[in-house]
Design a protein around this motif. Structure first.
Motif, PDB file in Angstrom:
ATOM      1  N   ALA A   1       0.826  -1.216   0.000  1.00 21.33           N
ATOM      2  CA  ALA A   1       0.000   0.000   0.000  1.00 21.33           C
ATOM      3  C   ALA A   1       0.858   1.264   0.000  1.00 21.33           C
ATOM      4  CB  ALA A   1      -0.945  -0.017   1.193  1.00 21.33           C
TER       5      ALA A   1
ATOM      6  N   SER B   1       0.966   4.321  -2.761  1.00 17.62           N
ATOM      7  CA  SER B   1       0.801   5.753  -2.468  1.00 17.62           C
ATOM      8  C   SER B   1       1.851   6.559  -3.223  1.00 17.62           C
ATOM      9  CB  SER B   1       0.952   6.033  -0.980  1.00 17.62           C
ATOM     10  OG  SER B   1       0.116   5.189  -0.232  1.00 17.62           O
TER      11      SER B   1
ATOM     12  N   HIS C   1      -8.202   6.597  -7.856  1.00 19.67           N
ATOM     13  CA  HIS C   1      -7.463   7.689  -8.487  1.00 19.67           C
ATOM     14  C   HIS C   1      -7.211   7.385  -9.963  1.00 19.67           C
ATOM     15  CE1 HIS C   1      -6.710   9.973  -4.822  1.00 19.67           C
ATOM     16  NE2 HIS C   1      -6.488   8.820  -4.219  1.00 19.67           N
TER      17      HIS C   1
ATOM     18  N   PRO D   1       8.094  14.428  -3.802  1.00 17.55           N
ATOM     19  CA  PRO D   1       9.042  14.361  -2.676  1.00 17.55           C
ATOM     20  C   PRO D   1       9.870  13.070  -2.663  1.00 17.55           C
ATOM     21  CG  PRO D   1       6.903  15.113  -1.909  1.00 17.55           C
ATOM     22  CD  PRO D   1       6.728  14.766  -3.347  1.00 17.55           C
TER      23      PRO D   1
ATOM     24  N   GLY E   1      -2.970   1.624   5.020  1.00 18.86           N
ATOM     25  CA  GLY E   1      -1.686   2.134   4.558  1.00 18.86           C
ATOM     26  C   GLY E   1      -1.682   2.981   3.308  1.00 18.86           C
ATOM     27  N   PHE E   2      -2.733   2.930   2.493  1.00 17.23           N
ATOM     28  CA  PHE E   2      -2.686   3.755   1.289  1.00 17.23           C
ATOM     29  C   PHE E   2      -2.995   5.206   1.643  1.00 17.23           C
ATOM     30  CE2 PHE E   2      -4.355   5.881  -2.430  1.00 17.23           C
ATOM     31  CZ  PHE E   2      -3.408   5.552  -3.384  1.00 17.23           C
ATOM     32  N   VAL E   3      -2.165   6.102   1.129  1.00 19.14           N
ATOM     33  CA  VAL E   3      -2.338   7.528   1.414  1.00 19.14           C
ATOM     34  C   VAL E   3      -2.752   8.224   0.126  1.00 19.14           C
ATOM     35  CG1 VAL E   3      -1.145   9.630   2.109  1.00 19.14           C
ATOM     36  CG2 VAL E   3      -0.611   7.470   3.239  1.00 19.14           C
ATOM     37  N   ASP E   4      -3.919   8.903   0.153  1.00 19.06           N
ATOM     38  CA  ASP E   4      -4.396   9.576  -1.057  1.00 19.06           C
ATOM     39  C   ASP E   4      -3.520  10.774  -1.401  1.00 19.06           C
ATOM     40  OD1 ASP E   4      -6.947   8.274  -1.964  1.00 19.06           O
ATOM     41  OD2 ASP E   4      -7.414   8.573   0.152  1.00 19.06           O
ATOM     42  N   PHE E   5      -3.313  11.633  -0.396  1.00 19.21           N
ATOM     43  CA  PHE E   5      -2.524  12.843  -0.605  1.00 19.21           C
ATOM     44  C   PHE E   5      -1.687  13.077   0.639  1.00 19.21           C
ATOM     45  CE2 PHE E   5      -6.516  13.313  -2.812  1.00 19.21           C
ATOM     46  CZ  PHE E   5      -6.113  13.672  -4.092  1.00 19.21           C
TER      47      PHE E   5
ATOM     48  N   CYS F   1       0.967  19.965  -1.113  1.00 16.49           N
ATOM     49  CA  CYS F   1       0.269  18.718  -1.400  1.00 16.49           C
ATOM     50  C   CYS F   1       1.225  17.868  -2.229  1.00 16.49           C
ATOM     51  CB  CYS F   1      -1.014  19.005  -2.182  1.00 16.49           C
ATOM     52  SG  CYS F   1      -1.890  17.507  -2.655  1.00 16.49           S
ATOM     53  N   ASP F   2       1.647  16.741  -1.689  1.00 15.39           N
ATOM     54  CA  ASP F   2       2.653  15.903  -2.350  1.00 15.39           C
ATOM     55  C   ASP F   2       3.840  16.740  -2.818  1.00 15.39           C
ATOM     56  OD1 ASP F   2       1.522  13.298  -2.126  1.00 15.39           O
ATOM     57  OD2 ASP F   2       0.022  13.866  -3.614  1.00 15.39           O
ATOM     58  N   GLY F   3       4.276  17.656  -1.967  1.00 14.15           N
ATOM     59  CA  GLY F   3       5.486  18.426  -2.246  1.00 14.15           C
ATOM     60  C   GLY F   3       5.271  19.650  -3.104  1.00 14.15           C
ATOM     61  N   ARG F   4       4.066  19.849  -3.606  1.00 13.75           N
ATOM     62  CA  ARG F   4       3.864  21.006  -4.478  1.00 13.75           C
ATOM     63  C   ARG F   4       2.938  22.025  -3.827  1.00 13.75           C
ATOM     64  NH1 ARG F   4       3.117  19.217 -10.552  1.00 13.75           N
ATOM     65  NH2 ARG F   4       1.181  18.375  -9.742  1.00 13.75           N
TER      66      ARG F   4
ATOM     67  N   ALA G   1     -11.789  15.360  -6.125  1.00 10.01           N
ATOM     68  CA  ALA G   1     -12.855  14.396  -5.780  1.00 10.01           C
ATOM     69  C   ALA G   1     -13.879  14.302  -6.908  1.00 10.01           C
ATOM     70  CB  ALA G   1     -13.528  14.795  -4.474  1.00 10.01           C
ATOM     71  N   HIS G   2     -13.422  13.941  -8.103  1.00 14.28           N
ATOM     72  CA  HIS G   2     -14.306  14.006  -9.261  1.00 14.28           C
ATOM     73  C   HIS G   2     -15.241  12.803  -9.395  1.00 14.28           C
ATOM     74  CE1 HIS G   2     -12.455  17.677 -10.294  1.00 14.28           C
ATOM     75  NE2 HIS G   2     -11.290  17.150 -10.641  1.00 14.28           N
TER      76      HIS G   2
END
Lengths: 365, 254
Positions: A27, A31, A66, A324, B5-9, B31-34, B61-62
């Protein structure tokens, strides 16, 4: 010195090259994969690649969401580009000027695999230099307005660049770049735009009546343009652009004559360096099937010491996704170098100095 | 997010560089470094986090139609409040939460395309300017953050959402009422039904991703309007409007 002990490829690139790798991801790795793909604007392409390799089912549900949304978004973009191109057709039809679609819009309308899953930020077209004023007025008539109203920038584009200042449609908000050639003339590389236009091909679309006025660059010229665009620029979407090249080369490369003509056209247009960069890095990152003889040519043309080694060091890093998980301080430095280099390549030093001074002392309106 | 464990953002609020840690300290939202926005002064970190999270939701969130609206729920049915900024939407939302409605969101209605239900984003309610004191006056049990006086939107403070609303943040609700509130200082209470077509067009204006979703947005919005009673409500104080909302939503509750 190149790449010793440094991760010079990313998870997203590794998976696009070998989709089977996702079978072993946990997982946390998913990500990272999704984050890298999103920041590189390649989530849709990732979906397409996994789907084609029957590997989508490996994605955990949260990651799959996603991917599916990105795929739907890319389908919407595809529709929107076609719609936009129809509007451009309406605006320019009466002029009887050849109009060549460039980059994303060309891939989409010609239905090339490079368009699969891709999103588009603007539409790029190319018209003969002599017709550029007529075309611009016709577009202004049809509701496009200049995005840039600053006098210096307007002059800068018109005098030095390969395109006029970007136009934005007043109601749809879409951006249109009108080019008269494929690289900035100030770069010192001046391909004969007339030859590009002569070699351009019609679209084999079903709507050839309504889109009949449009052309796309010949396969070899399309690859050279894509390579020049990537390697003369700042690598903001470096990995995405490199993947475009991979898909174009894979698509056109089936025909053996393609590679011979590609080499000849690179020589004629003065774009051998970006072509060699494209072939080297496509083969390195995506394992593109580049013929041995071409790779040998790339190796012969390269200098492996001094500036050549530095270029290689920089390009390997600048082509990583802006995420990152990849952004070490050396990557940050390489990006800065790539930024400086892109300006250096596009303008002779005197002009660059004037340009930078003007930008620095301008009061932000 | 659930899924082990999965992270969306990955989002963070931190100083944009070493210098800005000390010299006129600033914070940026990443957000994710940006960074989608320019940095703000450090004491505005909390409002920045809120705006950043809203940005992440409304741009990604489309699988939902994202509407600019507050959402509350009672007896399994959702009430949407939609209005331009400054119309008193968040104040009314805080008032209804205080009166016992469950908070789904004070800012973003996430209308799930597949089901037509609203997904909760139960977060602190963002209050601006005069509404901060109005909500403080609702009672001692109202918990407010420190006031951040000088943001681009004026003074901002956040009200703690009820624990129950936060605990039930996975529980979606089907819309039943759509109200366009309009607070005017010293205004009289006036409530009138709004035609479905008008309500639809008004909500198109309040949708973040309508053009983006195309036909599925049209269907989702049509479904929302179809199943909701639609009202316009003008008022000059919470004491006027709260009983009126009670009456409107009780009338067809069985």
């Amino acid at each position: 010195m190149s790449g010793v002990g440094v991760l010079d490829t990313s998870l997203i690139a590794a998976v696009l090259a070998e989709p089977g790798r996702v079978a072993g991801l946990d997982a946390a790795a998913w990500s990272v994969l999704i984050g890298q793909a999103r920041n590189a604007e390649m989530l849709g392409q990732l979906h397409a690649r996994l789907s084609c390799a029957a590997a989508l089912h490996f994605a955990p549900q949260a990651a799959r969401r996603h991917l599916d949304l990105a795929w739907q978004l890319s389908m919407r973009h595809r529709e929107a580009v076609r719609w936009e191109v129809l509007h451009i057709a309406r605006a320019l039809r009466k002029l009887d000027v050849p109009v060549v679609l460039l980059k994303g819009a060309a891939y989409a309308l010609a239905d090339y695999p490079a368009a699969e899953g891709r999103v588009f930020n603007d539409v790029d077209i190319m018209v003969p230099h002599a017709a550029i004023t007529t075309v611009e007025y016709a577009l202004l008539d049809a509701g496009w307005i200049p995005q840039i109203v600053n006098d210096y920038d307007q002059r800068y584009y018109r005098r030095w660049m390969h395109e006029i200042p970007p136009l934005e449609h007043k109601s749809r908000g879409t951006v249109l770049d009108v080019h008269h050639t494929i690289v900035p003339p100030t770069s010192g590389v001046v391909p004969d735009a007339n030859v590009l236009l002569e070699r351009a091909q019609p679209l084999n679309g079903l709507e050839s009546d309504r889109l009949g006025m449009f052309r796309v660059l010949a396969p070899e010229d399309m690859v050279l343009h894509s390579a020049a665009h990537l390697f003369f620029n700042e690598f903001h979407k470096g990995l995405r652009d490199l993947y475009d090249l991979h898909r174009l080369l894979t698509h056109f490369g089936d025909v053996p004559a393609f590679w011979t003509v590609l080499r000849r056209r690179a020589f004629e247009t003065g774009l051998e360096q970006p072509l060699n960069d494209a072939l080297q890095h496509c083969a390195r990152v995506f394992h593109t099937a580049v013929p041995e003889v071409e790779l040998a040519q790339v190796v012969r043309a390269r200098s492996w010491r001094g500036v050549g080694a530095l270029r290689d060091w920089m390009l390997r890093r600048a082509l990583l996704p802006d995420h990152p998980s990849c952004t070490t301080s050396s990557v940050r430095f390489a990006r800065w170098m790539a930024f400086v280099r892109s300006h250096w390549l596009r303008m002779p030093p005197g002009l660059l100095a004037v340009h930078l001074l003007n930008k620095a002392f301008r009061s932000e309106a | 997010m659930p899924e082990g464990g999965f992270v969306d953002f990955e989002v963070e609020v931190r100083p944009p560089g070493l210098a800005r840690r000390f010299l006129r300290p600033q914070v940026g939202f990443y957000c994710d470094g940006r960074a989608p926005f320019k940095p703000l002064p450090r004491h505005q970190a909390f409002p920045m986090l809120e705006w950043g999270l809203n940005w992440v939701i409304s741009t990604h969130a489309h699988d939902h139609l994202v509407l600019h609206a507050a959402v509350l729920e009672r007896d399994g049915r959702a009430l949407l409040l939609s209005a331009d900024p400054g119309s008193g939407k968040s104040t009314l939302c805080a008032g209804l939460v205080h009166a016992g409605w469950r908070l789904l969101s004070d800012e973003l209605a996430l209308l799930e395309l597949s089901s037509g239900r609203v997904r909760p984003v139960a977060r602190p309610i963002s209050l601006k300017n005069e509404s901060i004191e109005v909500v403080r006056g609702l009672g001692d049990e109202v918990e407010l953050s420190a006031v951040c006086a000088d943001t681009t939107k004026g003074a901002v403070a956040h009200m703690r959402p009820p624990a129950d609303s936060v605990a039930r943040r996975a529980e979606m609700a089907l819309p039943a009422w759509l109200v366009f509130p309009r607070f005017t200082r010293g205004g009289q209470l006036s409530v009138e039904p709004v035609g479905k077509a008008h309500a639809f067009m008004e909500m198109v204006r309040h949708a973040f991703n309508y053009g983006f979703l195309g036909a599925s947005a049209f269907d989702a919005l049509a479904g929302l309007i179809e199943r909701s009673e639609t009202f316009r409500a003008g008022y000059g104080s919470l004491t006027q409007i709260l009983p009126e909302i009670d009456r409107l939503t009780a009338a067809d509750r069985s």
